[in-house]
Design a protein around this motif. Structure first.
Motif, PDB file in Angstrom:
ATOM      1  N   THR A  92       0.880  -1.162   0.000  1.00 54.74           N
ATOM      2  CA  THR A  92       0.000   0.000   0.000  1.00 54.74           C
ATOM      3  C   THR A  92       0.917   1.211   0.000  1.00 54.74           C
ATOM      4  OG1 THR A  92      -1.743  -1.169   1.165  1.00 54.74           O
ATOM      5  CG2 THR A  92      -1.801   1.230   1.281  1.00 54.74           C
ATOM      6  N   LYS A  94       1.232   5.440   0.003  1.00 59.33           N
ATOM      7  CA  LYS A  94       0.606   6.740   0.245  1.00 59.33           C
ATOM      8  C   LYS A  94       1.358   7.744  -0.614  1.00 59.33           C
ATOM      9  CE  LYS A  94      -0.577   8.007   4.416  1.00 59.33           C
ATOM     10  NZ  LYS A  94      -0.506   8.521   5.808  1.00 59.33           N
ATOM     11  N   GLU A 105      -4.086   6.985  -0.936  1.00 61.98           N
ATOM     12  CA  GLU A 105      -3.435   5.699  -0.726  1.00 61.98           C
ATOM     13  C   GLU A 105      -3.966   4.702  -1.727  1.00 61.98           C
ATOM     14  OE1 GLU A 105      -2.318   5.188   3.977  1.00 61.98           O
ATOM     15  OE2 GLU A 105      -3.718   3.793   3.093  1.00 61.98           O
ATOM     16  N   THR A 107      -3.480   0.480  -2.930  1.00 64.31           N
ATOM     17  CA  THR A 107      -2.876  -0.833  -2.764  1.00 64.31           C
ATOM     18  C   THR A 107      -2.657  -1.374  -4.168  1.00 64.31           C
ATOM     19  OG1 THR A 107      -4.007  -1.187  -0.659  1.00 64.31           O
ATOM     20  CG2 THR A 107      -3.150  -3.142  -1.769  1.00 64.31           C
ATOM     21  N   GLU A 155       4.844   7.103   1.694  1.00 64.57           N
ATOM     22  CA  GLU A 155       4.940   5.944   2.590  1.00 64.57           C
ATOM     23  C   GLU A 155       4.639   4.663   1.812  1.00 64.57           C
ATOM     24  OE1 GLU A 155       2.766   4.330   6.708  1.00 64.57           O
ATOM     25  OE2 GLU A 155       2.093   6.191   5.787  1.00 64.57           O
TER      26      GLU A 155
END
Length: 158
Positions: A92, A94, A105, A107, A155
């Motif tokens: 995932t 971000k 976000e 995935t 992230e």
């Protein structure tokens, strides 16, 4: 010609297996019951209930065959083996859309379990392809049908 493997997360595999079981054990019987009921009405040449039930049966059988093929070609992504150093299938990510200053976000999943409404994007989509292999801090330009999107990767997680 070798068959292309279908990448699935363990959650994606479970979802497909559940749908497959439901179609085989529940829907198939329901449709067979509707066909039997429609036959009881008599003359099949002008029996719309029979025609509808047969069409539904064909759709159910087609979906079952498609799911069987998906399960046969499936390669499950071992989430414990996924590096969080770079964006990969099963991670995932971000990102910050630099043009609109929005954080989203995604995935990254195989195409069989992509669901944009659930923020699961295919590794084969323009955005999925553009994010793959990049790391936190990278700024990537991704060509999409409407132009170019510029994302900063904030992230990466499981």
């Amino acid at each position: 010609m070798s068959e292309k493997e279908i990448l699935l997360t363990p959650q994606g595999l479970k979802k497909i297996e559940d749908e497959y079981e439901q179609l085989k054990t529940v829907r198939r019987k329901e449709v067979a019951g509707r066909i039997k009921e429609a036959i009881a009405f008599g003359d099949l040449s002008e029996n719309s209930e029979y025609d509808e039930a047969k069409n539904e049966q064909a759709q159910v059988e087609e979906r079952i065959a498609k799911l069987e093929m998906t399960l046969r070609k499936a390669r499950i992504i071992d989430e414990t083996q996924i590096s969080l150093d770079i964006v990969n299938i099963g991670t995932t990510v971000k990102v910050k859309d630099l043009e609109f200053d929005e954080i989203v976000e995604y995935t990254i999943v195989g195409s069989a379990e992509a669901d944009p409404y659930d923020a699961k994007i295919s590794n084969e989509s323009p955005v999925g392809q553009g994010l793959l292999g990049n790391k936190v801090g990278d700024v990537v330009d991704i060509q999409v049908p409407d132009g170019t999107i510029q994302y900063e990767i904030l992230e990466i997680k499981r």
